[in-house]
Write an enzyme that holds these catalytic residues in place. Structure first.
Site, short mmCIF file in Angstrom:
data_model
loop_
_atom_site.label_atom_id
_atom_site.label_comp_id
_atom_site.label_asym_id
_atom_site.label_seq_id
_atom_site.Cartn_x
_atom_site.Cartn_y
_atom_site.Cartn_z
N ASP A 82 6.49 12.02 18.04
CA ASP A 82 7.45 11.10 17.63
C ASP A 82 8.52 11.21 16.90
OD1 ASP A 82 6.24 12.33 15.21
OD2 ASP A 82 4.99 10.50 14.91
N ASP A 151 -1.88 4.06 5.68
CA ASP A 151 -2.51 2.89 6.39
C ASP A 151 -2.70 3.05 8.01
OD1 ASP A 151 -0.21 3.20 7.88
OD2 ASP A 151 0.99 2.20 7.61
N HIS A 153 -1.99 4.53 10.18
CA HIS A 153 -1.17 4.70 11.05
C HIS A 153 -0.92 6.51 12.11
CE1 HIS A 153 2.27 6.54 8.68
NE2 HIS A 153 1.57 7.79 9.38
N GLU A 158 1.93 2.19 13.29
CA GLU A 158 1.95 1.00 12.02
C GLU A 158 1.43 0.06 12.39
OE1 GLU A 158 2.76 2.43 9.50
OE2 GLU A 158 4.80 2.96 9.71
#
Ligand code: F6R
Length: 276
Positions: A82, A151, A153, A158
């Protein structure tokens, strides 16, 4: 005991193999050895690499193996997971810069060995498509390293990202920007709002997925990943769809696993030749 647990065994492996290690250093060593073993069999393997704090012990352990002559990484290729949108490539916190510092230079690789998405492209959509194409043309990722967000991800997919998603632009959650502010002098204003990330569908195309999680802050996300349902609300749970996914956790990150004893038992009794 496991009557209610929908394990799927493929090639003698549970759907996600969980390996509990004592600490981050031991996790780094275990995964670096798996990468070294891959390179011994396939010297030009395409290694998918993540950024953030978690993978650093892996990169240090792999560089030590290269320095000691335990593995030759001179033909390895490296693919980025990423990238921030809008940070110039030469910005010290662009993921391209981070990976040059943490992976390419320590392994003695030059930029020709590296592929990644262009976070500064005017046409971001075209840049994303071009990156998926580049990964396919490179023969696909052999081993993809992953961290995990608090969370759930992976990459920067996400919660509620499509489990079939391809490389695309995503908006970071406020929590992820808060988490990443430490790389930007603690100033959340400097953390970009957008990233280009390999999609979950793209990530699932790698031949082996290896996720490392360390610290208590990751314990809930790890439990949801391996013991929860496959659900977009926890993007990492998509690992359950992959035939060869390994989750390496330290004791703290394993602390919410109900099946921790089972995972310890299966790993302790695994044939040595099987590796991770
Ligand atoms: C970054 C990436 C992210 C991180 C995750 C955890 O390339 O893919 O998914 O792995 O945000 O970051 P750390 O390791 O810093 O806790």
């Amino acid at each position: 005991m496991f009557g209610c647990v929908p394990f799927i065994f493929q090639n003698g492996r549970p759907s996600v193999e969980v390996v509990i290690v004592s600490d981050a250093k031991a996790g780094g060593e275990l995964i670096a050895e798996a990468m070294a073993e891959l390179l011994r069999h396939k010297p030009d393997a395409l290694l998918g690499v993540a950024t953030g704090s978690t993978p650093l012990p892996i990169y240090q352990a792999l560089a030590a193996k290269v320095d000691s002559g335990a593995v030759d990484a001179s033909r390895a290729r490296v693919a980025q997971l990423d990238e921030y949108v809008g940070l110039p490539a030469e910005h010290p916190e662009s993921y391209r810069s981070v990976l040059r510092r943490e992976v390419l230079e320590p392994l003695g690789l030059d930029v020709d060995a590296f592929i990644g998405p262009d976070g500064t492209a005017e046409d971001v959509r075209a840049a994303c498509e071009a990156y998926d194409k580049a990964l396919a043309e490179a023969g696909g990722v052999d081993l993809q390293l992953l961290g995990i967000g608090t969370d759930g991800h992976i990459g920067f997919n996400e919660p509620c990202s499509s489990l079939a998603s391809r490389t695309r632009i995503k908006t970071l959650t406020e929590q992820t920007r808060v988490d990443n502010a430490r790389f930007f002098e603690g100033d959340i204003e400097q953390v970009p709002h957008h990233v280009i990330t390999q999609g979950i569908g793209t990530i699932l195309e790698a031949r082996h997925l290896v996720l490392l999680a360390t610290g208590e802050g990751k314990a809930d996300a790890v439990a949801a990943t391996v013991e929860g349902p496959i659900a977009a609300v926890c993007p990492a749970s998509a690992l359950q769809l992959h035939p060869h996914a390994t989750v390496v956790v330290d004791e703290a990150a394993a602390s919410k696993l109900k099946l921790a004893d089972y995972f310890r038992h299966t790993y302790a009794n695994k044939p040595d030749w099987q590796g991770i």
